[in-house]
Enzyme design. Structure first.
Site, PDB file in Angstrom:
ATOM      1  N   LYS A  22     -54.732 -15.916   6.294  1.00 26.24           N
ATOM      2  CA  LYS A  22     -54.935 -15.444   7.674  1.00 26.24           C
ATOM      3  C   LYS A  22     -53.695 -15.702   8.522  1.00 26.24           C
ATOM      4  CE  LYS A  22     -57.035 -18.333  10.672  1.00 26.24           C
ATOM      5  NZ  LYS A  22     -56.253 -18.552  11.898  1.00 26.24           N
ATOM      6  N   ASN A  23     -53.120 -16.893   8.392  1.00 26.03           N
ATOM      7  CA  ASN A  23     -52.003 -17.255   9.265  1.00 26.03           C
ATOM      8  C   ASN A  23     -50.701 -16.540   8.911  1.00 26.03           C
ATOM      9  OD1 ASN A  23     -53.661 -18.834  10.743  1.00 26.03           O
ATOM     10  ND2 ASN A  23     -52.780 -20.812  10.118  1.00 26.03           N
ATOM     11  N   ARG A  96     -55.824 -17.692  20.045  1.00 29.40           N
ATOM     12  CA  ARG A  96     -54.560 -18.038  20.669  1.00 29.40           C
ATOM     13  C   ARG A  96     -53.379 -17.326  20.015  1.00 29.40           C
ATOM     14  NH1 ARG A  96     -50.910 -22.220  22.404  1.00 29.40           N
ATOM     15  NH2 ARG A  96     -49.364 -22.068  20.780  1.00 29.40           N
ATOM     16  N   CYS A 120     -57.800 -25.173  24.250  1.00 34.75           N
ATOM     17  CA  CYS A 120     -58.798 -24.798  23.264  1.00 34.75           C
ATOM     18  C   CYS A 120     -59.407 -26.083  22.728  1.00 34.75           C
ATOM     19  CB  CYS A 120     -58.204 -23.945  22.165  1.00 34.75           C
ATOM     20  SG  CYS A 120     -57.261 -24.868  20.980  1.00 34.75           S
ATOM     21  N   ARG A 125     -52.829 -26.059  24.467  1.00 34.87           N
ATOM     22  CA  ARG A 125     -51.950 -25.352  23.537  1.00 34.87           C
ATOM     23  C   ARG A 125     -50.981 -24.486  24.331  1.00 34.87           C
ATOM     24  NH1 ARG A 125     -55.267 -23.718  18.215  1.00 34.87           N
ATOM     25  NH2 ARG A 125     -53.184 -23.786  17.365  1.00 34.87           N
ATOM     26  N   PRO A 126     -49.916 -25.108  24.812  1.00 31.23           N
ATOM     27  CA  PRO A 126     -48.967 -24.380  25.654  1.00 31.23           C
ATOM     28  C   PRO A 126     -48.150 -23.361  24.860  1.00 31.23           C
ATOM     29  CG  PRO A 126     -48.150 -26.586  25.173  1.00 31.23           C
ATOM     30  CD  PRO A 126     -49.507 -26.486  24.550  1.00 31.23           C
ATOM     31  N   ILE A 127     -47.547 -22.402  25.580  1.00 34.41           N
ATOM     32  CA  ILE A 127     -46.629 -21.465  24.908  1.00 34.41           C
ATOM     33  C   ILE A 127     -45.254 -21.526  25.573  1.00 34.41           C
ATOM     34  CG2 ILE A 127     -48.396 -19.900  23.998  1.00 34.41           C
ATOM     35  CD1 ILE A 127     -47.564 -17.946  26.305  1.00 34.41           C
ATOM     36  N   ASP A 128     -44.965 -22.697  26.167  1.00 37.54           N
ATOM     37  CA  ASP A 128     -43.693 -22.846  26.878  1.00 37.54           C
ATOM     38  C   ASP A 128     -42.487 -22.572  25.976  1.00 37.54           C
ATOM     39  OD1 ASP A 128     -44.751 -25.265  25.683  1.00 37.54           O
ATOM     40  OD2 ASP A 128     -42.977 -26.298  26.432  1.00 37.54           O
ATOM     41  N   LEU A 129     -42.610 -22.909  24.695  1.00 35.41           N
ATOM     42  CA  LEU A 129     -41.454 -22.736  23.807  1.00 35.41           C
ATOM     43  C   LEU A 129     -41.222 -21.254  23.474  1.00 35.41           C
ATOM     44  CD1 LEU A 129     -42.138 -25.807  21.491  1.00 35.41           C
ATOM     45  CD2 LEU A 129     -40.540 -25.655  23.403  1.00 35.41           C
ATOM     46  N   ASP A 308     -54.106 -28.473   9.293  1.00 39.04           N
ATOM     47  CA  ASP A 308     -55.255 -27.604   8.989  1.00 39.04           C
ATOM     48  C   ASP A 308     -56.069 -28.101   7.796  1.00 39.04           C
ATOM     49  OD1 ASP A 308     -54.684 -25.999  11.111  1.00 39.04           O
ATOM     50  OD2 ASP A 308     -53.849 -24.338   9.956  1.00 39.04           O
ATOM     51  N   ILE A 330     -50.086 -33.578  15.002  1.00 39.31           N
ATOM     52  CA  ILE A 330     -49.731 -32.245  15.513  1.00 39.31           C
ATOM     53  C   ILE A 330     -50.537 -31.881  16.757  1.00 39.31           C
ATOM     54  CG2 ILE A 330     -49.449 -29.789  14.917  1.00 39.31           C
ATOM     55  CD1 ILE A 330     -47.696 -31.634  13.200  1.00 39.31           C
ATOM     56  N   ARG A 400     -63.925 -17.175  11.524  1.00 41.65           N
ATOM     57  CA  ARG A 400     -62.595 -16.796  12.022  1.00 41.65           C
ATOM     58  C   ARG A 400     -61.568 -16.822  10.893  1.00 41.65           C
ATOM     59  NH1 ARG A 400     -60.197 -20.398  16.149  1.00 41.65           N
ATOM     60  NH2 ARG A 400     -58.481 -19.106  15.442  1.00 41.65           N
TER      61      ARG A 400
HETATM   62  C1  UD1 Z   1     -50.214 -22.616  13.834  1.00 40.22           C
HETATM   63  C2  UD1 Z   1     -51.384 -22.222  12.972  1.00 40.22           C
HETATM   64  C3  UD1 Z   1     -52.471 -23.281  13.025  1.00 40.22           C
HETATM   65  C4  UD1 Z   1     -51.887 -24.649  12.682  1.00 40.22           C
HETATM   66  C5  UD1 Z   1     -50.652 -24.946  13.523  1.00 40.22           C
HETATM   67  C6  UD1 Z   1     -49.932 -26.212  13.080  1.00 40.22           C
HETATM   68  C7  UD1 Z   1     -51.320 -19.811  13.079  1.00 40.22           C
HETATM   69  C8  UD1 Z   1     -51.944 -18.564  13.577  1.00 40.22           C
HETATM   70  N1  UD1 Z   1     -51.888 -20.944  13.463  1.00 40.22           N
HETATM   71  O1  UD1 Z   1     -50.688 -22.697  15.177  1.00 40.22           O
HETATM   72  O2  UD1 Z   1     -53.486 -22.923  12.102  1.00 40.22           O
HETATM   73  O3  UD1 Z   1     -52.857 -25.635  12.925  1.00 40.22           O
HETATM   74  O4  UD1 Z   1     -49.711 -23.874  13.407  1.00 40.22           O
HETATM   75  O5  UD1 Z   1     -49.593 -26.154  11.760  1.00 40.22           O
HETATM   76  O6  UD1 Z   1     -50.360 -19.778  12.356  1.00 40.22           O
HETATM   77  N2  UD1 Z   1     -46.485 -26.465  21.227  1.00 40.22           N
HETATM   78  C9  UD1 Z   1     -45.888 -26.638  22.458  1.00 40.22           C
HETATM   79  N3  UD1 Z   1     -45.338 -25.542  23.062  1.00 40.22           N
HETATM   80  C10 UD1 Z   1     -45.359 -24.302  22.500  1.00 40.22           C
HETATM   81  C11 UD1 Z   1     -45.963 -24.143  21.243  1.00 40.22           C
HETATM   82  C12 UD1 Z   1     -46.521 -25.252  20.630  1.00 40.22           C
HETATM   83  O7  UD1 Z   1     -45.864 -27.744  22.993  1.00 40.22           O
HETATM   84  O8  UD1 Z   1     -44.847 -23.363  23.106  1.00 40.22           O
HETATM   85  C13 UD1 Z   1     -47.095 -27.638  20.547  1.00 40.22           C
HETATM   86  C14 UD1 Z   1     -48.591 -27.485  20.315  1.00 40.22           C
HETATM   87  O9  UD1 Z   1     -49.337 -27.864  21.448  1.00 40.22           O
HETATM   88  C15 UD1 Z   1     -48.828 -28.396  19.131  1.00 40.22           C
HETATM   89  C16 UD1 Z   1     -47.518 -28.264  18.327  1.00 40.22           C
HETATM   90  O10 UD1 Z   1     -46.551 -27.734  19.244  1.00 40.22           O
HETATM   91  O11 UD1 Z   1     -48.974 -29.726  19.545  1.00 40.22           O
HETATM   92  C17 UD1 Z   1     -47.594 -27.360  17.130  1.00 40.22           C
HETATM   93  O12 UD1 Z   1     -48.189 -26.135  17.522  1.00 40.22           O
HETATM   94  P1  UD1 Z   1     -47.821 -24.773  16.822  1.00 40.22           P
HETATM   95  O13 UD1 Z   1     -47.044 -25.006  15.577  1.00 40.22           O
HETATM   96  O14 UD1 Z   1     -47.244 -23.858  17.841  1.00 40.22           O
HETATM   97  O15 UD1 Z   1     -49.266 -24.232  16.434  1.00 40.22           O
HETATM   98  P2  UD1 Z   1     -49.656 -22.722  16.383  1.00 40.22           P
HETATM   99  O16 UD1 Z   1     -48.467 -21.924  16.020  1.00 40.22           O
HETATM  100  O17 UD1 Z   1     -50.424 -22.352  17.586  1.00 40.22           O
END
Ligand code: UD1
Length: 440
Positions: A22-23, A96, A120, A125-129, A308, A330, A400
């Protein structure tokens, strides 16, 4: 709302097949936004997140064709005209990973409007990066009414250093960089196999990417991408879940159609606990041979132990002799399954990011609540060895990401069935052991 009813005690025997990841499928579907030609994806799992992505792409004007019958795991996506480069809150809030469309949309259309995901079940779960990276590529970003809007006539290659490793962040910016003007160098990238799979597809579409699967990815931007055909890699988390199911139930299970090289950290940890596995080609045989030994585990970015698989590992730890300390590095709030496992008789204490699991404790059936995707999987595993009939509520979380899980498990001997909310449970004895469990 569907529920799963599982009677524990049967060893799992035979062969179980792993679906596509899925991912990996989600970013590959988003990658179809980068070209007006058809992208054909094979080995797509039939799970709800995929359906959500189909709806998301279709709402933007994409033609999404589904295979039927034997071709049911194939989808063809053609994004000829993208009338509305927008991802609404309604879709983003349920998944997300919808934010994966942000990068490709702005790269292809020059603008994008995507809802912010918000928190969530497993934490903020920010997307700042993602946003910071797109700004580095020259996009103008504004945030308003819960939406992020990005615009740029053409993105420009740049150096991007991720402050923190992010999987979908790496994928989002990788897609954006393929159509940028000039070279992009991304540092501190996620090394997950799903990132490498996406890069494989993008290169088939005409992108020029090197280093995917390592911390540094280099992308030479091109003016246009074309259609391609691609087979999605096997789901390493589904495979890992089945390996633990085979071990826990004292079974002899062959997990077929998987990629053992993606499961290194899990297999090493299982070896430490005494679980026996044999790898050959694309399959892993697991022989459950209790007693298991307790072993501490720490979640890390790939190639470390995957977050996961943390919840599923915790189910195993309840059946190991001794104390296992499980550290979640994580996500900040990913122990909700612990409370439910305790209701089934486990001895688990949560201390911040650590869960202390004392085993072995017998598990007994209870009515339990699935709180997120992987937590649900952990409850299924516990139920497979619990004494009596467990009812797992809110199975939509499981749907899901796990394809036909009850059929697959039934095929190797599990007693598992799904009931809809409207069907009254008959002649079932459910023991609610909440009074018996230890505190979390
Ligand atoms: C992906 C996987 C999810 C898995 C996770 C970690 C998919 C669709 N989902 O989620 O199943 O559990 O990787 O292996 O592939 N973070 C920030 N800012 C950002 C983005 C992330 O601070 O802009 C933080 C998150 O809050 C978290 C960490 O970085 O603490 C890792 O998150 P991330 O690797 O981004 O997880 P996803 O890509 O959402």
């Amino acid at each position: 709302m569907d529920k799963l009813v599982i009677r524990g005690g049967n060893p799992l025997l035979g062969t179980i097949r792993v679906s596509g990841a899925k991912n990996a499928a989600l970013p590959c579907m988003a990658a179809a936004l980068l070209t007006e030609e058809p992208v054909i994806l094979e080995n797509i799992p039939q799970v709800r997140d995929i359906q959500t992505t189909r709806n998301l792409l279709a709402a933007m004007g994409a033609e999404v064709e589904l295979g039927y019958g034997r071709a049911q795991h194939r989808t063809t996506i053609q994004c000829k005209n993208l009338a509305a480069p927008e991802a609404s809150y309604e879709l983003v809030k349920t998944m997300r990973a919808s934010t994966l469309v942000l990068g490709p949309l702005v790269a292809r259309c020059g603008s994008a409007r995507v809802s912010l995901p918000g928190g969530c079940a497993i934490g903020a779960r920010p997307i700042d990066l993602h946003i910071k990276g797109l700004e580095r590529l020259g996009a103008k970003i504004t945030q308003d009414h819960g939406y992020v809007e990005a615009s740029s006539p053409r993105l420009k290659g740049a150096e991007i250093v991720f402050d923190k490793i992010t999987v979908t962040g790496t994928e989002d910016l990788l897609m954006a960089a393929t159509l940028a003007d000039g070279e992009t160098v991304m540092q501190n990238c996620a090394r997950e196999p799903e990132v490498a799979d996406l890069a494989d597809l993008l290169n088939k579409m005409g992108a020029k990417i090197e280093g995917a699967g390592t911390p540094t990815i280099r992308v030479q931007g091109v003016a246009k991408l074309h259609g391609a055909r691609h087979r999605i890699i096997p789901d390493r988390i589904e495979a890992g879940t089945f390996i633990i199911a085979g071990a826990l139930t004292g079974g002899d299970l062959n997990i077929a159609n998987c990629e053992p090289s993606h499961l290194g950290a899990l297999l090493r940890k299982l070896e430490e606990t005494g679980v026996k596995t044999v790898t050959s080609g694309d399959s892993i045989r697991v022989m459950g041979d209790a007693p298991f030994r307790a072993a501490d585990m720490v979640t890390e970015e790939y190639p470390g132990f995957p977050t996961d698989m943390q919840a599923q590992y915790m189910a195993l730890a309840t059946q190991a002799e001794g104390t296992s300390v499980v550290t979640e590095n994580i996500f900040e709030n990913r122990f909700m399954h612990a409370q439910e496992l305790v209701r089934m008789g486990a001895n688990i204490k949560i201390e911040g990011r650590r869960a202390i699991v004392r085993g072995k404790t017998p598990l007994s059936a209870a009515a339990v609540l699935a709180s997120d995707l992987r937590a649900s999987a952990s409850l299924v595993l516990a139920a497979l060895v619990a004494d009596g009939e467990t009812i797992i509520d809110r199975v939509y979380h499981l749907d899901r990401g796990y394809e036909n899980i009850e059929e697959k498990l039934r095929g190797v001997g599990a007693q598992i069935r799904r009931i809809g909310e409207m069907i009254p449970p008959r002649n079932r004895r459910v023991t609610d052991r909440s009074a018996h469990g230890q505190t979390v």
